[in-house]
Enzyme design. Sequence first.
Site, PDB file in Angstrom:
ATOM      1  N   LYS A  10     -31.928  64.853  73.453  1.00 35.20           N
ATOM      2  CA  LYS A  10     -31.030  64.581  73.107  1.00 35.20           C
ATOM      3  C   LYS A  10     -30.728  63.970  71.375  1.00 35.20           C
ATOM      4  O   LYS A  10     -31.663  63.375  71.085  1.00 35.20           O
ATOM      5  CB  LYS A  10     -30.424  63.766  74.219  1.00 35.20           C
ATOM      6  N   ARG A  86     -38.498  67.731  85.569  1.00 34.40           N
ATOM      7  CA  ARG A  86     -37.931  66.674  86.156  1.00 34.40           C
ATOM      8  C   ARG A  86     -38.893  65.681  86.375  1.00 34.40           C
ATOM      9  O   ARG A  86     -38.535  64.423  86.106  1.00 34.40           O
ATOM     10  CB  ARG A  86     -36.847  67.115  87.455  1.00 34.40           C
ATOM     11  N   THR A  92     -32.704  59.541  85.717  1.00 35.30           N
ATOM     12  CA  THR A  92     -31.791  59.517  85.080  1.00 35.30           C
ATOM     13  C   THR A  92     -31.692  57.971  84.150  1.00 35.30           C
ATOM     14  O   THR A  92     -31.480  58.260  82.894  1.00 35.30           O
ATOM     15  CB  THR A  92     -30.495  59.775  85.757  1.00 35.30           C
ATOM     16  N   ARG A 103     -38.422  59.560  79.664  1.00 33.10           N
ATOM     17  CA  ARG A 103     -37.082  58.424  79.752  1.00 33.10           C
ATOM     18  C   ARG A 103     -37.561  57.071  79.568  1.00 33.10           C
ATOM     19  O   ARG A 103     -37.084  56.227  78.791  1.00 33.10           O
ATOM     20  CB  ARG A 103     -36.162  58.856  80.903  1.00 33.10           C
ATOM     21  N   ASN A 113     -30.161  59.158  77.270  1.00 36.83           N
ATOM     22  CA  ASN A 113     -31.665  59.063  77.811  1.00 36.83           C
ATOM     23  C   ASN A 113     -32.340  60.035  77.562  1.00 36.83           C
ATOM     24  O   ASN A 113     -33.214  60.667  78.315  1.00 36.83           O
ATOM     25  CB  ASN A 113     -31.261  59.019  79.553  1.00 36.83           C
ATOM     26  N   HIS A 116     -32.914  66.135  78.422  1.00 37.23           N
ATOM     27  CA  HIS A 116     -32.160  66.853  79.626  1.00 37.23           C
ATOM     28  C   HIS A 116     -32.951  67.621  80.238  1.00 37.23           C
ATOM     29  O   HIS A 116     -33.771  68.285  79.704  1.00 37.23           O
ATOM     30  CB  HIS A 116     -30.992  67.630  79.176  1.00 37.23           C
TER      31      HIS A 116
END
Length: 141
Positions: A10, A86, A92, A103, A113, A116
């Site tokens: 991101k 994930r 998140t 993260r 964060n 994605h």
Amino acid sequence: MTNRTFAIIKPDAVKNNNSGKIIDHILNSGYEILSARLTRMTLAQAEGFYAVHVGRPFFEELTRFMSSGSCWVLVLGKDNAVEEWRKTIGATNPVDADEGTIRKLYATSLSENAVHGSDSDKNAAIEIGFFFSDAELIACQ
Ligand code: ATP
Ligand code: MG
């Protein structure tokens, strides 16, 4: 079974010069990068990509942030790629993310964060199709 997921590095992570470290993390965690591109989403593209969140209170903040700067879009291959990615990225909200996750290492807040990850095989296919044509998916071996 080897399958695919879709990832974004991101704009916060790109701005903070963490792209290289995150790509190293991806490769050291056993993913094959099947395609990758640096891009900058328009607001309309971000709204389309996150259409599932239309109407949520954070939608405007999210789409403005995702179109605020460059990001890397990537297609990753691995056994159980969606679930594995994930786990690799963590929760998140970085305060809830496990030690060693991307993260935990690189996210600065819930909204910014770092990365994605697709949340299902179905959405991975949709998200890959949002950015890449079949011809752009390059198998390394
Ligand atoms: P992503 O889809 O980006 O991988 P996720 O699946 O972990 O993240 P989602 O519930 O799909 O989480 O939310 C999408 C993104 O919207 C989050 O990554 C986060 O940046 C932002 N977001 C989610 N909830 C909030 C919130 N309450 N406030 C601000 N931003 C939020
Ligand atoms: Mg999500």
